[in-house]
Design a protein around this motif. Structure first.
Motif, PDB file in Angstrom:
ATOM      1  N   ALA A 196      57.012  28.837  43.596  1.00  0.00           N
ATOM      2  CA  ALA A 196      55.857  28.707  44.486  1.00  0.00           C
ATOM      3  C   ALA A 196      54.583  28.882  43.663  1.00  0.00           C
ATOM      4  CB  ALA A 196      55.925  29.751  45.584  1.00  0.00           C
ATOM      5  N   LEU A 197      53.501  28.194  44.109  1.00  0.00           N
ATOM      6  CA  LEU A 197      52.217  28.283  43.411  1.00  0.00           C
ATOM      7  C   LEU A 197      51.225  29.013  44.307  1.00  0.00           C
ATOM      8  CD1 LEU A 197      51.965  27.029  40.608  1.00  0.00           C
ATOM      9  CD2 LEU A 197      50.536  25.238  41.580  1.00  0.00           C
ATOM     10  N   THR A 198      50.612  30.062  43.750  1.00  0.00           N
ATOM     11  CA  THR A 198      49.608  30.836  44.481  1.00  0.00           C
ATOM     12  C   THR A 198      48.266  30.659  43.772  1.00  0.00           C
ATOM     13  OG1 THR A 198      51.296  32.462  45.066  1.00  0.00           O
ATOM     14  CG2 THR A 198      48.996  33.116  45.357  1.00  0.00           C
ATOM     15  N   PHE A 199      47.215  30.316  44.542  1.00  0.00           N
ATOM     16  CA  PHE A 199      45.910  30.007  43.959  1.00  0.00           C
ATOM     17  C   PHE A 199      44.942  31.174  44.126  1.00  0.00           C
ATOM     18  CE2 PHE A 199      47.879  25.934  44.749  1.00  0.00           C
ATOM     19  CZ  PHE A 199      47.542  25.193  43.623  1.00  0.00           C
ATOM     20  N   GLY A 200      44.071  31.342  43.128  1.00  0.00           N
ATOM     21  CA  GLY A 200      43.045  32.377  43.163  1.00  0.00           C
ATOM     22  C   GLY A 200      41.978  32.055  42.136  1.00  0.00           C
ATOM     23  N   THR A 201      41.263  33.081  41.697  1.00  0.00           N
ATOM     24  CA  THR A 201      40.202  32.885  40.699  1.00  0.00           C
ATOM     25  C   THR A 201      40.308  33.940  39.609  1.00  0.00           C
ATOM     26  OG1 THR A 201      38.654  34.254  41.961  1.00  0.00           O
ATOM     27  CG2 THR A 201      38.603  31.875  42.361  1.00  0.00           C
ATOM     28  N   LEU A 202      39.749  33.609  38.460  1.00  0.00           N
ATOM     29  CA  LEU A 202      39.659  34.557  37.362  1.00  0.00           C
ATOM     30  C   LEU A 202      38.434  35.438  37.607  1.00  0.00           C
ATOM     31  CD1 LEU A 202      40.666  35.487  34.519  1.00  0.00           C
ATOM     32  CD2 LEU A 202      38.997  33.874  33.579  1.00  0.00           C
ATOM     33  N   ALA A 203      38.670  36.733  37.927  1.00  0.00           N
ATOM     34  CA  ALA A 203      37.574  37.635  38.262  1.00  0.00           C
ATOM     35  C   ALA A 203      36.887  38.179  37.014  1.00  0.00           C
ATOM     36  CB  ALA A 203      38.082  38.789  39.121  1.00  0.00           C
ATOM     37  N   ASP A 204      37.647  38.395  35.927  1.00  0.00           N
ATOM     38  CA  ASP A 204      37.055  38.949  34.711  1.00  0.00           C
ATOM     39  C   ASP A 204      38.038  38.708  33.574  1.00  0.00           C
ATOM     40  OD1 ASP A 204      35.547  40.318  32.841  1.00  0.00           O
ATOM     41  OD2 ASP A 204      35.208  42.069  34.127  1.00  0.00           O
ATOM     42  N   ILE A 205      37.521  38.689  32.348  1.00  0.00           N
ATOM     43  CA  ILE A 205      38.381  38.505  31.186  1.00  0.00           C
ATOM     44  C   ILE A 205      38.817  39.847  30.614  1.00  0.00           C
ATOM     45  CG2 ILE A 205      37.458  36.251  30.600  1.00  0.00           C
ATOM     46  CD1 ILE A 205      35.791  37.631  28.418  1.00  0.00           C
ATOM     47  N   ARG A 206      38.507  40.942  31.315  1.00  0.00           N
ATOM     48  CA  ARG A 206      38.946  42.286  30.930  1.00  0.00           C
ATOM     49  C   ARG A 206      39.470  43.003  32.164  1.00  0.00           C
ATOM     50  NH1 ARG A 206      34.417  41.064  28.216  1.00  0.00           N
ATOM     51  NH2 ARG A 206      34.438  41.265  25.914  1.00  0.00           N
ATOM     52  N   GLY A 207      40.175  44.132  31.909  1.00  0.00           N
ATOM     53  CA  GLY A 207      40.658  44.940  33.008  1.00  0.00           C
ATOM     54  C   GLY A 207      39.545  45.757  33.626  1.00  0.00           C
ATOM     55  N   LEU A 208      39.861  46.484  34.708  1.00  0.00           N
ATOM     56  CA  LEU A 208      38.872  47.296  35.410  1.00  0.00           C
ATOM     57  C   LEU A 208      38.336  48.410  34.534  1.00  0.00           C
ATOM     58  CD1 LEU A 208      40.614  47.501  38.900  1.00  0.00           C
ATOM     59  CD2 LEU A 208      38.478  46.305  38.360  1.00  0.00           C
ATOM     60  N   ASN A 209      39.129  48.842  33.555  1.00  0.00           N
ATOM     61  CA  ASN A 209      38.678  49.880  32.629  1.00  0.00           C
ATOM     62  C   ASN A 209      38.274  49.304  31.275  1.00  0.00           C
ATOM     63  OD1 ASN A 209      39.173  52.083  34.428  1.00  0.00           O
ATOM     64  ND2 ASN A 209      41.377  51.860  33.994  1.00  0.00           N
ATOM     65  N   VAL A 247      49.102  30.931  39.912  1.00  0.00           N
ATOM     66  CA  VAL A 247      50.266  31.648  39.382  1.00  0.00           C
ATOM     67  C   VAL A 247      51.522  30.974  39.919  1.00  0.00           C
ATOM     68  CG1 VAL A 247      51.564  33.802  39.392  1.00  0.00           C
ATOM     69  CG2 VAL A 247      49.082  33.843  39.121  1.00  0.00           C
ATOM     70  N   ALA A 248      52.419  30.586  39.016  1.00  0.00           N
ATOM     71  CA  ALA A 248      53.717  30.025  39.401  1.00  0.00           C
ATOM     72  C   ALA A 248      54.747  31.140  39.342  1.00  0.00           C
ATOM     73  CB  ALA A 248      54.108  28.883  38.471  1.00  0.00           C
ATOM     74  N   GLY A 249      55.556  31.278  40.405  1.00  0.00           N
ATOM     75  CA  GLY A 249      56.532  32.363  40.419  1.00  0.00           C
ATOM     76  C   GLY A 249      57.604  32.169  41.469  1.00  0.00           C
ATOM     77  N   PHE A 250      58.561  33.090  41.468  1.00  0.00           N
ATOM     78  CA  PHE A 250      59.662  33.103  42.435  1.00  0.00           C
ATOM     79  C   PHE A 250      59.542  34.370  43.283  1.00  0.00           C
ATOM     80  CE2 PHE A 250      61.184  30.300  39.110  1.00  0.00           C
ATOM     81  CZ  PHE A 250      61.821  29.292  39.807  1.00  0.00           C
ATOM     82  N   PRO A 251      58.612  34.376  44.246  1.00  0.00           N
ATOM     83  CA  PRO A 251      58.395  35.586  45.042  1.00  0.00           C
ATOM     84  C   PRO A 251      59.596  35.964  45.901  1.00  0.00           C
ATOM     85  CG  PRO A 251      57.203  33.733  45.988  1.00  0.00           C
ATOM     86  CD  PRO A 251      57.728  33.276  44.666  1.00  0.00           C
ATOM     87  N   TYR A 252      60.504  35.017  46.176  1.00  0.00           N
ATOM     88  CA  TYR A 252      61.672  35.283  47.023  1.00  0.00           C
ATOM     89  C   TYR A 252      62.969  35.204  46.223  1.00  0.00           C
ATOM     90  CZ  TYR A 252      57.988  34.201  50.324  1.00  0.00           C
ATOM     91  OH  TYR A 252      56.789  34.185  51.005  1.00  0.00           O
TER      92      TYR A 252
END
Length: 565
Positions: free
Chosen positions: A458-471, A445-450
Motif C-alpha cells: 500500500a502507498l501512503t502519501f504525506g510531506t517531508l516536514a524537515d530534513i532533521r529529527g525533532l532533536n 511510503v510503500a509498505g505492508f501495513p496488514y
C-alpha cells in the motif's frame, strides 16, 4: 472335505475373488458384506490363496444371482460358480472362523446366554508349506515387506536397510527369528509366522483403536487409529480426521487429480500449514515427496505419491514426546496404504461461511511471529529493512517464499541488510536521491501495513516536514504522514520515485512520536552502510514528477514483505 460334502448336498457358491493374502481377502469380504450382508463367505483354498464367495445357493439360484449382480456392477464380470470342492477352513464371517462349510447352528437359540455374548473368535491363519509361504510372500506389497523388515529389526535379528528387498540379510534374519521361536529355520516366514511377528511388533499400538479404513470418497485404504479420531471431513484435497480430544493426533488423507506441477505445488503448500512445523527433513522427487516437521508440540509426517494422474498420500500429526508409538504408527500407515479408484473432487466442497484467507481446506496456515517491510537495493535481491524486524528471528523470508539471512545489522541506526538464500530477480531496485530532499516536498511510503493479507504494498502519501529529527538528528528525515507499524522498513519515495530514506518504527525505546509524525533513515546513511557491505547502490537521475499511479507501479516491484518466523 467340507466342500465335497456341500457338493453332495447340491449347494454351490458364487466365487467373486481369489486373493493371495488373508488380510486382503478379509477386507474384500468386509466390503462385499456392506452391500450383500447375509451371503458373503470366505474360505482358504490352499497354496496361500483365499476365496471370497456368495452363497450357498442352488445351481439355478446361483446363476440368477450372479447374472443380476454382474449387471448391477456389484461383483466382477469374471465371477464363477463353484461347488466348493476346494474350500478348506472358513475365515469369513469372522464368527465362523475355523468352521467347515455347511456347519449347523441349529443348536444355538436366542435364549442361550452363551449365544448372546460369544467369546471373541481368533482369526484363522492356516499353516503353509515352504512353497505356499513363498507364493504368499511374493504377493506382499512393498510396504508390507518393509514393515516385515522393520519388525525383524525390532526383534533384534536384522540390521540391514528397510528397502523391501528380501536379500541374504533379510533371509538370515527370518531364519534367526524362526529359530528363536521354535520354528523350522527355512528363511521364509509363513503367513502365521508373519502374523505372530507383526503382532508383537505392533503391540505398542494397542489402545489406539486401529482400524482399516476404506475411504471410497478419497480413493484410499489405510490403517488408522480411529479410537483417537473423529469421522472424516472432506475439504479437497484432504479428507481430514480431526482429534477426538484437544491436543490429540490428526490425520489427513491427500487425494486430488494432478501432474508433477501440482505435486510440487502441494509440496510447497503443505509447508505453509501450522501442522507442518518448519524444522524437519524434506525430500522431493519427480513423483513423490516426504515432509517431516517437528517442534515442541507436535511431530508431523507427510507422504505423497503421483501415480497415473492422481496425487494421493497422508499426513500424521502426533503429539511430541511419544516417538515410539508415532514412528510405529507411521510405518503401519505407510505399509497399509492402498490406492482405490477415484479422487476427491476439487469443486465438490462448499466454501461455507467460515472460510478465511489464512485457512487452506480448513487448516490453519502457519503465521510468522511478525512482519515488516523492506525494499530491494540491487539486482541480486539484497534487501534493506529495520534491525528491529529481524533481530530475534529463527527464520526470515521475503514475500513468504524466499529464505534470507542477515548480512549486516546496525541496531543503533535500526538498519538491517538481508541477502536471499536463493537466486532472485527483483522487478525494480531502489534509486537513491543524491543530496537532501526539499522540505515540504510530497513523499510516499510503500509498505505492508496488514502483513501478508494484501498481495501488493500500500502507498501512503504525506510531506517531508524537515530534513532533521525533532532533536536535530541529522541522519533522519521527519515526515508528516500517518503510517502503521507494518510500514516500517519500507522505502520513502520522492515525487520522482527516487528513494529518500527508509521508514523507521514510530515507537523506538522510550520515545513515542505524535500522530502523523514519522522518521525515515536518510538515503546517504543507507548508501554508506551498503557500500561497507559490498553492495553498490544506484543513484537516481532527474526524471520529473511522476503521477501517483506510476509511483504505485514502481513501488510494487521495489517493495518486499519481510516475515520473521
Amino acid at each position: 472335505m467340507a466342500g465335497s460334502l456341500a457338493a453332495q448336498d447340491g449347494q454351490v457358491w458364487i466365487q467373486v475373488e481369489m486373493l493371495p493374502t488373508l488380510g486382503r481377502a478379509q477386507l474384500s469380504a468386509e466390503g462385499y458384506s456392506e452391500q450383500i450382508p447375509d451371503d458373503v463367505g470366505g474360505f482358504y483354498m490352499g497354496s496361500g490363496w483365499y476365496a471370497v464367495t456368495l452363497g450357498p445357493y442352488t445351481s439355478e439360484e446361483a446363476r440368477a444371482v450372479r447374472d443380476n449382480l454382474i449387471a448391477e456392477g456389484v461383483i466382477p464380470s469374471d465371477s464363477v460358480i463353484s461347488d466348493g470342492a476346494q474350500f478348506q477352513q472358513q475365515f469369513w464371517p469372522v464368527a465362523s472362523a475355523g468352521a467347515t462349510v455347511g456347519a449347523s447352528s441349529e443348536n444355538v437359540t436366542a435364549a442361550d446366554p452363551v449365544a448372546t455374548e460369544p467369546p471373541e473368535p481368533e482369526t484363522f491363519i492356516p499353516d503353509e508349506t515352504p512353497q505356499e509361504a513363498q507364493a504368499s510372500e511374493a504377493a506382499l506389497s512393498l510396504g508390507e515387506k518393509q514393515q516385515l523388515q522393520a519388525a525383524l529389526k525390532w526383534a533384534g535379528v536384522y540390521e540391514g536397510g528397510i528397502d523391501g528387498a528380501f536379500g541374504p540379510g533379510t533371509r538370515a534374519a527370518m531364519a534367526a527369528w524362526q529359530s528363536q521361536n521354535g520354528q523350522n529355520a527355512t528363511g521364509v516366514l509363513t503367513a502365521r509366522q508373519r502374523s505372530e511377528l507383526l503382532g508383537g511388533f505392533n503391540a505398542i499400538l494397542d489402545g489406539l483403536g486401529m482400524e482399516t479404513v476404506r475411504d471410497e470418497t478419497a480413493g484410499i485404504e489405510i490403517e488408522l487409529p480411529m479410537g483417537l479420531l473423529q469421522q472424516p471431513v472432506y475439504e479437497p484435497p484432504f479428507a481430514r480426521f480431526d482429534p477426538q480430544q484437544e491436543g490429540g493426533p490428526q490425520v489427513l488423507l491427500i487425494s486430488q487429480p494432478g501432474d508433477q506441477n501440482r505435486l510440487y505445488g502441494l509440496y510447497e503448500i503443505m509447508q505453509t500449514l501450522e501442522i507442518v512445523p518448519p524444522e524437519g527433513a524434506r525430500e522431493r522427487g519427480e513423483s513423490a515427496f516426504v515432509i517431516e516437521g517437528q517442534d515442541a508440540g507436535i511431530h508431523s509426517t507427510t507422504y505423497a505419491w503421483l501415480v497415473d494422474g492422481q496425487i494421493k498420500g497422508f499426513t500424521l500429526v502426533w503429539p511430541a514426546g511419544d516417538e515410539d508409538r508415532r514412528s510405529r504408527l507411521v510405518e503401519t500407515m505407510r505399509a497399509s496404504f492402498r490406492r482405490l479408484p477415484g479422487v476427491l473432487d476439487p469443486a465438490a466442497s462448499d466454501p461455507g461461511e467460515d472460510q478465511a484467507v489464512d485457512l487452506v481446506s480448513g487448516l490453519q496456515v502457519r503465521k510468522p511471529r511478525a512482519t515488516a517491510t523492506g525494499f530491494y537495493v540491487d539486482a541480486q535481491g539484497t534487501v534493506v529493512t529495520t534491525a528491529e524486524a529481524v533481530g530475534q528471528c529463527q527464520e526470515i523470508t521475503l514475500d513468504e517464499a524466499t529464505t534470507a539471512r542477515v548480512a549486516v545489522i546496525d541496531e543503533r541506526l535500526n538498519l538491517a541488510v538481508l541477502q536471499p538464500q536463493a537466486e532472485l530477480a527483483p522487478r525494480a531496485v531502489a534509486s537513491f536521491l543524491p543530496g537532501a530532499p526539499r522540505i515540504g516536498a510530497e513523499v510516499a511510503v510503500a509498505g505492508f501495513p496488514y502483513g501478508g493479507a494484501l498481495a501488493q504494498p500500500a502507498l501512503t502519501f504525506g510531506t517531508l516536514a524537515d530534513i532533521r529529527g525533532l532533536n536535530g538528528e541529522d541522519q533522519v528525515r521527519r515526515l508528516d504522514i500517518a503510517t502503521q507499524a507494518g510500514d516500517a522498513g519500507g522505502p520513502v519515495l520522492n515525487e520522482d520515485g527516487s528513494v529518500v530514506g527508509m521508514l523507521l518504527p514510530r515507537e523506538s525505546g522510550a520515545q513515542v512520536l505524535p500522530d502523523n509524525v514519522s522518521y525515515a533513515l536518510d538515503a546517504e546513511t543507507i548508501q554508506s552502510i551498503l557500500a561497507q557491505a559490498g553492495v553498490a547502490p544506484t543513484t537516481s537521475q532527474p526524471v520529473g514528477i511522476k503521477a501517483p499511479e506510476q509511483l504505485i507501479r514502481d513501488a510494487a516491484g521495489l517493495t518486499v514483505l519481510v516475515s520473521c518466523w
